[in-house]
Write a protein that holds these residues in place. Structure first.
Motif, PDB file in Angstrom:
ATOM      1  N   SER A 718       0.841  -1.203   0.000  1.00  9.56           N
ATOM      2  CA  SER A 718       0.000   0.000   0.000  1.00  9.56           C
ATOM      3  C   SER A 718       0.872   1.247   0.000  1.00  9.56           C
ATOM      4  O   SER A 718       1.706   1.423   0.892  1.00  9.56           O
ATOM      5  CB  SER A 718      -0.907   0.017   1.240  1.00  9.56           C
ATOM      6  OG  SER A 718      -1.773  -1.075   1.224  1.00  9.56           O
ATOM      7  N   PRO A 719       0.715   2.146  -0.972  1.00 12.54           N
ATOM      8  CA  PRO A 719       1.478   3.392  -0.969  1.00 12.54           C
ATOM      9  C   PRO A 719       1.166   4.214   0.273  1.00 12.54           C
ATOM     10  O   PRO A 719       0.007   4.268   0.703  1.00 12.54           O
ATOM     11  CB  PRO A 719       0.992   4.119  -2.229  1.00 12.54           C
ATOM     12  CG  PRO A 719       0.375   3.062  -3.066  1.00 12.54           C
ATOM     13  CD  PRO A 719      -0.187   2.047  -2.133  1.00 12.54           C
ATOM     14  N   PRO A 720       2.159   4.858   0.865  1.00  9.67           N
ATOM     15  CA  PRO A 720       1.923   5.637   2.086  1.00  9.67           C
ATOM     16  C   PRO A 720       1.121   6.913   1.850  1.00  9.67           C
ATOM     17  O   PRO A 720       0.503   7.438   2.771  1.00  9.67           O
ATOM     18  CB  PRO A 720       3.335   5.962   2.571  1.00  9.67           C
ATOM     19  CG  PRO A 720       4.183   5.920   1.337  1.00  9.67           C
ATOM     20  CD  PRO A 720       3.576   4.859   0.469  1.00  9.67           C
ATOM     21  N   GLY A 721       1.124   7.439   0.613  1.00 11.46           N
ATOM     22  CA  GLY A 721       0.407   8.675   0.318  1.00 11.46           C
ATOM     23  C   GLY A 721       1.128   9.894   0.865  1.00 11.46           C
ATOM     24  O   GLY A 721       2.171   9.790   1.523  1.00 11.46           O
ATOM     25  N   PRO A 722       0.598  11.098   0.612  1.00 11.06           N
ATOM     26  CA  PRO A 722       1.228  12.326   1.111  1.00 11.06           C
ATOM     27  C   PRO A 722       1.287  12.344   2.634  1.00 11.06           C
ATOM     28  O   PRO A 722       0.330  11.944   3.298  1.00 11.06           O
ATOM     29  CB  PRO A 722       0.310  13.439   0.588  1.00 11.06           C
ATOM     30  CG  PRO A 722      -0.413  12.830  -0.556  1.00 11.06           C
ATOM     31  CD  PRO A 722      -0.584  11.389  -0.218  1.00 11.06           C
ATOM     32  N   LYS A 723       2.405  12.772   3.150  1.00 11.54           N
ATOM     33  CA  LYS A 723       2.568  12.869   4.598  1.00 11.54           C
ATOM     34  C   LYS A 723       2.542  14.340   5.009  1.00 11.54           C
ATOM     35  O   LYS A 723       3.197  15.176   4.402  1.00 11.54           O
ATOM     36  CB  LYS A 723       3.874  12.209   5.033  1.00 11.54           C
ATOM     37  CG  LYS A 723       3.898  10.703   4.805  1.00 11.54           C
ATOM     38  CD  LYS A 723       5.193  10.090   5.304  1.00 11.54           C
ATOM     39  CE  LYS A 723       5.189   8.573   5.111  1.00 11.54           C
ATOM     40  NZ  LYS A 723       6.457   7.956   5.567  1.00 11.54           N
TER      41      LYS A 723
END
Length: 959
Positions: A718-723
């Motif tokens: 799963s991509p972590p996405g914007p932090k």
């Protein structure tokens, strides 16, 4: 295992589907471990025509949207060379107006148009370049091959090895990680000038390099066996860009009967040198190169093209180096960042291929993506000179003429459209050098003395050292090998004929030898403490210097050959005499280096040379003889002859005719053939390294050269996405022109640095430290060497220069690495504030990897260098630009604030170039531009970087 697929963003979804359709899931069937660089191409002599992604090429051809223009290219005597995608068959009048450099992008898009990775809409964007180039449109580009040198090649191979490990841990076949385009890796950055002024310097330096780098070299040899389509040229063969020009470049590929233009991306910014040969090539970050290796189309903004018209002819005695420094200054002033520059005009008739390559080489210094010279008759002559077969040259000419990519100055020239125009009459070029701190700060030779004195007076900056008037005549005494000696401001302590920029050019190399000959005949000598060296870019140089019987004069002045590779220009100058170094340091002497390189940024050449000047090889010899840059060559003698007469530069300077005659009689095709036939056999030290072709690399936890980095630690599907970036501290606050030399670890490892402490703690003695470049395969050392430049100017230090910063919460002063470590251990994010041209310089992936490992989440700058900005995005760091007319200073930012970057939490809500708000804990708020320039870069950011993105998509494509 169970594959968990997240809801990727609109960008990532599109890219994932393209990825699934690509050949990355089809590993090559035949290892390519020999030293034939163009197994399937038409390049240097005796090349076979087997290319390992044949299956992908044929399947792609079967579904290509432009198969209707696939045309046979006939041989003059019957038969055919192969088939090609014919641009004239499009019957589109816009093609004739396109710059030649854009036609190469067009052909690539047509040839790869499968309506998945490359679409018909992409082809139309390029065809309509005249209208679309101003609109920042995005296009995909698939280079024909990838070029690496060992400093950047080691981390690329480390990353590939890590990706195999990650695939293995995710229960997927690690052998799917393989280059799918030819990868040429030249081990060239391994020559440290430990031994100079010796007939045995080459053997001595090579022996020391193998002692220091045996592990690193062995790792690359493993890579050449473990990965398919990877060619490794052993150490001691030459500089990557000269080897590329003389041997590796295909100009036109013949891939199993399919003809297409050679194009290349390389992990060194001077990959552009091959543009002089009509091969479209430019530097990219190691991160982008790895993606290209793995079959990913590069996403790029369709560039504008500056047309640079050349007229006239160089005056007698003016060199190609003088020309390139003049061109660099003109283009830097014009503004060409992110653009192609294409040279044209009648003046090209008067420029040799080597002269063109010199100009193309310095594209990074004038800021362009490429400095392109279309193929013409001079190109074909050079290909024959360098040993390419007549059949190969005939195929190249026939293809390029048929596909409207050849310039024939005997025919009327169709009008081409450019984004902007420049013109230079070659007769106006005059002798010059550049410095003391930047390659585009050109100084006419006749003004050098006055410019130098101004630099002593001026405040500290690119053109100033702020030496008090009363100290400018200071003389420091020291003892050199028992003999009394002196050093003063402006004295030359390093004189190096080095760098791909000039050593590939016989005219300036033989010109330097002629200067040496005339000087020796007058009885002139070079002071023994000046570190002189000659590092040819290939073995061919040695052959023609010996054929001309001129090498002995260079030797007499101390310019012995020290090795074949990058030396002083990359910071491998080696140590100066200890007593000389002490005299310079203790008396704060501004000593000088003069080198025939392309980079002279502060702290790069040697820690003890604060003034560094770029000059032609003949002028390097001249300044070595003079012993100082504080000289007016027109009015002051360069030395005293053996009979007591004053000798001036004009007395030892050869005419253009003299140089041309020596070049004609001494530079022969057989020299190129024999040199490159020899390198395919390796050398005894290389051949003695153990061979291993294991799929996975056996990491040694005790190694200080090769270390497994943490890029894939705890990675899931799963991509972590914007932090979110909330209440981040400013790690560093910079002004303008912070280069990758300031950011990335380069040169020697300072004895008091965090990297030195790391090595000492592991039992490595100081004499075994080696250079940062040689240890690029160890992330622990490279993180500690990030921002470790001794000339770093950080505004948080309020005037103090050096690799330190202020830990804002405590107010304490630490090394940058120690401060970053403290922030990370306290769970606090950091950002960097910067001025204009942040990240200019070499295309170093560690300039992005290092900050990422230090915990930097964003860089807010006035502007970025193209490659570095892309690399930041590739490592998951947010590049932000202040709005026009604003910067940290105008906004009243000190770097002591805490910064919150209000980026949307869902990547689908982020668009390339959109405005976002940054707020501080002091109540300030300002807008920035998000410099993710393409949807591809946004996808990389969503995945935490390009490498995790590649792995996730590769696994998804196979499920």
């Amino acid at each position: 295992m169970t594959i968990v697929k997240s809801a990727f963003s609109r960008q990532s979804s599109r890219l994932s589907s393209l990825f699934a359709a690509s050949a990355i899931a089809r590993p090559c069937s035949t290892p390519s471990t020999n030293l034939d660089p163009a197994a399937a191409s038409s390049s240097p002599p005796s090349r076979s025509s087997t290319f390992s992604f044949r299956r992908f090429a044929s399947s792609m051809a079967a579904r290509n949207s432009y198969d209707s223009i696939l045309t046979s290219l006939s041989k003059p005597g019957g038969g055919e060379f192969g088939k090609y995608y014919s641009l004239p068959s499009l019957n589109d009048q816009r093609i004739d107006r396109l710059p030649y450099s854009i036609r190469i992008l067009l052909e690539s898009a047509i040839r790869n148009c499968d309506e998945f990775q490359v679409t018909g809409k992409d082809v139309e964007k390029i065809l309509d370049w005249e209208n679309t180039a101003t609109k920042q449109v995005e296009i995909p580009f698939k280079p024909a091959r990838v070029l690496l040198q060992d400093f950047t090649g080691v981390p690329a191979v480390v990353d590939l090895a890590c990706m195999r490990d990650a695939m293995n841990k995710l229960n997927s076949d690690p052998k799917k990680i393989n280059p799918l385009v030819p990868v040429d890796l030249v081990i060239d950055h391994s020559v440290q000038v430990d031994v100079a002024r010796s007939e045995n310097a080459v053997e001595a330096n090579m022996g020391l390099e193998f002692q220091r780098n045996k592990e690193r070299f062995g790792f690359l040899k493993w890579g050449s066996n473990a990965f398919q389509n990877m060619l490794v040229v052993p150490p001691g063969s030459g500089i990557v860009h000269q080897v590329n020009l003389e041997y590796l470049a295909r100009v036109v590929f013949n891939n199993n009967g399919l003809l297409y233009p050679d194009s290349v991306v390389g992990t060194d910014s001077h990959t552009t040198m091959v543009d002089g040969l009509g091969v479209a090539g430019w530097g990219v970050g190691g991160i982008e190169a790895e993606a290209a290796m793995l079959g990913q189309p590069m996403s790029m903004v369709l560039p504008g093209v500056v047309g640079f018209k050349l007229a006239g002819k160089l005056q007698n005695g003016v060199t190609a180096t003088d020309l390139v420094l003049t061109v660099t200054q003109m283009l830097r002033k014009h503004g060409v960042v992110g653009k192609f520059v294409e040279f044209y005009g009648e003046g090209l008739r008067e420029l040799s291929l080597a002269d063109r390559a010199t100009i193309a080489n310095m594209s990074p210094e004038y800021g362009a993506t490429m400095g392109f010279f279309p193929v013409d008759s001079a190109t074909l002559d050079y290909l024959k000179l360098t040993g390419r077969s007549d059949d190969t040259v005939a195929m190249i000419e026939s293809y390029l003429r048929a596909n409207k990519m050849f310039v024939d100055y005997n025919e009327p020239q169709a009008e081409r459209v450019y984004s902007s125009y420049l013109e230079l009459n070659l007769e106006e070029v005059e002798p010059c050098i550049s410095g003391p701190k930047r390659p585009h700060d050109r100084v006419p030779l006749k003004e050098m003395k006055s410019d130098w004195l101004s630099c002593l007076d001026n405040k500290v900056g690119f053109k100033g050292f702020a030496v008090p008037k009363e100290s400018q005549s200071k003389v420091a005494d020291f003892s050199f090998q028992g003999t009394p000696a002196q050093v003063k401001h402006g004295d030359v302590v390093i004189a190096a004929i080095t760098s791909c920029t000039n050593t590939s050019n016989p005219s300036v190399m033989l010109g330097a030898a002629l200067v040496a000959k005339k000087a020796c005949e007058f009885g002139l000598e070079v002071k023994p403490w000046i570190k002189t060296s000659l590092a040819p870019g290939s073995g061919v140089v040695k052959k023609y210097l010996e054929k001309s019987d001129l090498q002995k004069y260079l030797n007499q002045l101390g310019f012995n050959i020290v090795g074949y590779g990058c030396t002083t220009c990359i910071g491998n100058s080696g140590d100066l005499d200890e007593a000389l170094s002490a005299a310079i340091s203790e008396n704060d002497i501004v000593a000088a280096a003069v080198l025939s390189g392309n980079r002279n940024f502060e702290g790069r050449v040697n820690p003890y040379t604060r003034a560094n000047y770029l000059a032609s090889p003949p002028l390097v010899v001249a300044y070595a003889l003079a012993g100082t840059v504080n000289i007016d060559f027109e009015k002051e003698p360069i030395g005293i002859s053996k009979d007591g007469k004053e000798v001036y530069l004009r007395d030892i300077w050869p005419s253009s005719e003299e140089v041309a005659n020596v070049v004609k009689s001494s530079v022969l095709p057989d020299m190129f053939r024999s040199t490159y036939e020899a390198i395919t056999k390796g050398n005894p030290m290389w051949n003695q390294l153990s061979d291993s072709s294991s799929t996975l690399y056996s990491w040694d936890s005790q190694s200080t050269y090769i270390h497994e980095p943490p890029y894939f630690k705890d990675m899931t599907m799963s991509p972590p996405g914007p932090k979110p970036v909330k209440d981040a501290y400013c790690l560093l606050n910079f002004g303008d022109s912070i280069t990758t030399d300031h950011i990335s670890p380069a040169g020697s490892i300072h004895k008091d640095s965090p990297a030195a402490k790391y090595l000492l703690d592991r039992g490595v003695e100081r004499r075994e430290f080696n250079s940062y470049g040689s240890r690029r395969g160890n992330d622990e050392i490279m993180a500690r060497g990030t921002f470790a430049n001794i000339r770093l100017v950080n505004k948080l230090l309020k005037g103090e220069v050096g690799p330190k910063t202020v830990h804002v919460p405590s107010g304490e002063k630490f090394s940058v690495f120690d401060a970053a470590t403290r922030y990370k251990s306290d769970g606090q994010d950091t950002i960097i504030l910067a001025g204009a041209e942040y990240g200019s310089g070499s295309s170093r992936d560690w300039a992005a990897k290092g900050p990422m490992l230090l915990g930097v989440k964003a860089v807010i700058a006035k502007s970025f260098e193209r490659i570095h900005r892309s690399n930041l995005a590739g490592m998951g760091i947010i590049p932000l630009c202040f709005k026009a007319g604003e910067d940290a200073e105008t906004l009243g930012l000190t770097g002591h604030e805490r910064f919150t970057i209000n980026l949307p939490s869902n990547v689908s809500d982020i668009k390339p170039g959109q405005n976002i708000t940054v707020t501080t804990d002091t109540g300030k708020s300002f807008e920035c531009i998000v410099r993710f320039d393409t949807e591809v870069e946004l996808a990389y950011y969503n995945h935490g970087g390009i490498l995790p993105y590649v792995i996730r998509n590769l696994i998804s494509a196979n499920h």
